[in-house]
Design a protein around this motif. Structure first.
Motif, PDB file in Angstrom:
ATOM      1  N   ASP A 123       1.104  -0.821   0.231  1.00 57.57           N
ATOM      2  CA  ASP A 123       0.190   0.001   0.186  1.00 57.57           C
ATOM      3  C   ASP A 123       0.997   1.023  -0.103  1.00 57.57           C
ATOM      4  N   ILE A 124       2.176   1.212   0.747  1.00 58.42           N
ATOM      5  CA  ILE A 124       3.050   2.366   0.751  1.00 58.42           C
ATOM      6  C   ILE A 124       3.645   2.565  -0.985  1.00 58.42           C
ATOM      7  N   VAL A 131      -1.249   2.374   7.891  1.00 57.05           N
ATOM      8  CA  VAL A 131      -0.086   1.109   7.546  1.00 57.05           C
ATOM      9  C   VAL A 131       0.931   0.305   8.880  1.00 57.05           C
ATOM     10  N   THR A 132       1.519   1.246   9.148  1.00 56.86           N
ATOM     11  CA  THR A 132       2.390   1.145  10.317  1.00 56.86           C
ATOM     12  C   THR A 132       1.951  -0.106  10.857  1.00 56.86           C
ATOM     13  N   ARG A 133       2.397  -1.161  11.632  1.00 59.31           N
ATOM     14  CA  ARG A 133       2.021  -2.126  13.153  1.00 59.31           C
ATOM     15  C   ARG A 133       3.266  -1.775  14.074  1.00 59.31           C
ATOM     16  N   LEU A 150       0.663  11.227   2.165  1.00 59.74           N
ATOM     17  CA  LEU A 150       1.823   9.898   2.628  1.00 59.74           C
ATOM     18  C   LEU A 150       2.211   9.572   3.631  1.00 59.74           C
ATOM     19  N   ALA A 151       2.122  10.574   4.271  1.00 61.48           N
ATOM     20  CA  ALA A 151       2.113  10.660   6.274  1.00 61.48           C
ATOM     21  C   ALA A 151       0.909   9.919   6.202  1.00 61.48           C
ATOM     22  N   ILE A 152       0.138  10.218   5.746  1.00 63.11           N
ATOM     23  CA  ILE A 152      -1.364   9.760   6.720  1.00 63.11           C
ATOM     24  C   ILE A 152      -1.303   8.112   6.300  1.00 63.11           C
ATOM     25  N   LYS A 153      -0.754   7.767   5.217  1.00 62.14           N
ATOM     26  CA  LYS A 153      -0.912   6.672   4.431  1.00 62.14           C
ATOM     27  C   LYS A 153      -0.311   5.742   5.841  1.00 62.14           C
ATOM     28  N   LEU A 198       3.180   5.492  -2.876  1.00 55.99           N
ATOM     29  CA  LEU A 198       4.094   6.460  -3.114  1.00 55.99           C
ATOM     30  C   LEU A 198       4.253   6.672  -5.380  1.00 55.99           C
ATOM     31  N   LYS A 199       4.571   5.752  -5.882  1.00 55.15           N
ATOM     32  CA  LYS A 199       3.895   5.573  -7.112  1.00 55.15           C
ATOM     33  C   LYS A 199       3.146   6.773  -7.396  1.00 55.15           C
ATOM     34  N   SER A 200       1.772   6.291  -7.494  1.00 53.26           N
ATOM     35  CA  SER A 200       0.640   7.251  -8.322  1.00 53.26           C
ATOM     36  C   SER A 200       1.116   8.630  -7.193  1.00 53.26           C
ATOM     37  N   ARG A 201       1.776   8.920  -6.605  1.00 52.47           N
ATOM     38  CA  ARG A 201       2.098  10.501  -5.732  1.00 52.47           C
ATOM     39  C   ARG A 201       0.433  10.693  -5.863  1.00 52.47           C
TER      40      ARG A 201
END
Length: 248
Positions: free
Chosen positions: A182-183, A201-203, A194-197, A187-190
């Motif tokens: 998901d990260i 995602v972080t575990r 990103l910060a909220i994503k 990054l690729k889609s821009r």
């Protein structure tokens, strides 16, 4: 700056709404401003005067989705644990731990909040430790994971595995539905934030080490460029949450 996300929830299950309100007030009062509704008309009136960043609707209330503000991230609260989309709208299972529900809310919001900046910490305040080797199979990942486990007793640590065929799950376990894939997509889609994503995602391992779950598709890591890895590292540094980043 520290951001407070406005969330509106429409659901006919009053017990669920009360339980959600109680636990979010206990755990996320500094991050989430939660408004709950059991009546559609009341929700509409509230959104006209005080639009929310995220609107979560009971999955049976499909007519309400079209009436929400364009800037709002809209999702359905589903009773099905594996539901990903309902009629083209993202779905979040309502019956899960509050931590995971919070992460899924952030993930939904990240797609809309491209212009929001979270508070940053000076990069100089953060120590970055790199573990690398000329070939695989010589124990580099084991050393990196062991170091992270050792340091987390005195520092807030993020472990980042950037190996093409690496597997963070060999050393760390944490609850969540999202992964490094998901990260990489973000990054690729821009697109999105990103910060909220990253926060969604972080575990967190029981030891306290934060990490990214291994990619769902093994090919995804091979698509990550050096530039994108640099952007990700910089985002972790600027999150303000960590004192040390361990890179494998």
């Amino acid at each position: 700056r520290k951001m407070k996300i406005k969330v509106a929830v429409l659901d006919s299950d009053l017990e669920f709404l009360n339980r959600l309100t109680k636990i979010f007030q206990q755990k996320y009062a500094d991050r989430i401003s939660l408004s709950i509704f059991s009546n559609e008309d009341t929700l509409y009136q509230n959104q006209r005067n005080n639009p929310a960043d995220i609107v979560l609707l009971e999955q049976t209330m499909k007519t309400a989705a079209d009436k929400m503000p364009d800037k709002a991230a809209v999702g359905y609260l589903s009773v099905m644990p594996d539901a990903d989309m309902i009629d083209g709208i993202p779905a979040i299972c309502k019956y899960q731990k509050a931590e995971e529900l919070y992460r899924m809310m952030l993930n939904l919001y990240a797609e809309k909040a491209s212009d929001i900046k979270l508070r940053a910490k000076k990069a100089g305040d953060i120590k970055v430790v790199l573990f690398t080797s000329v070939q695989g199979g010589c124990g580099t990942s084991t050393a990196a994971a062991a170091y992270a486990l050792r340091r987390v007793s005195v520092k807030k640590v993020f472990y980042l595995n950037l190996e093409k065929f690496g597997d963070s799950n060999l050393y760390f376990q944490g609850e969540g539905n999202l992964s490094f894939s998901d990260i990489i997509y973000s990054l690729k889609s821009r697109k999105g934030n990103l910060a909220i994503k990253l926060e969604s995602v972080t575990r967190t391992d029981p030891s306290g080490v934060d990490f990214l779950h291994t990619c769902k598709n093994a090919y995804d890591m091979s698509e990550l460029t050096d530039e994108e890895a640099g952007i990700l590292i910089q985002e972790i540094m600027q999150s303000g949450k960590y004192e040390e980043i361990v890179i494998d």
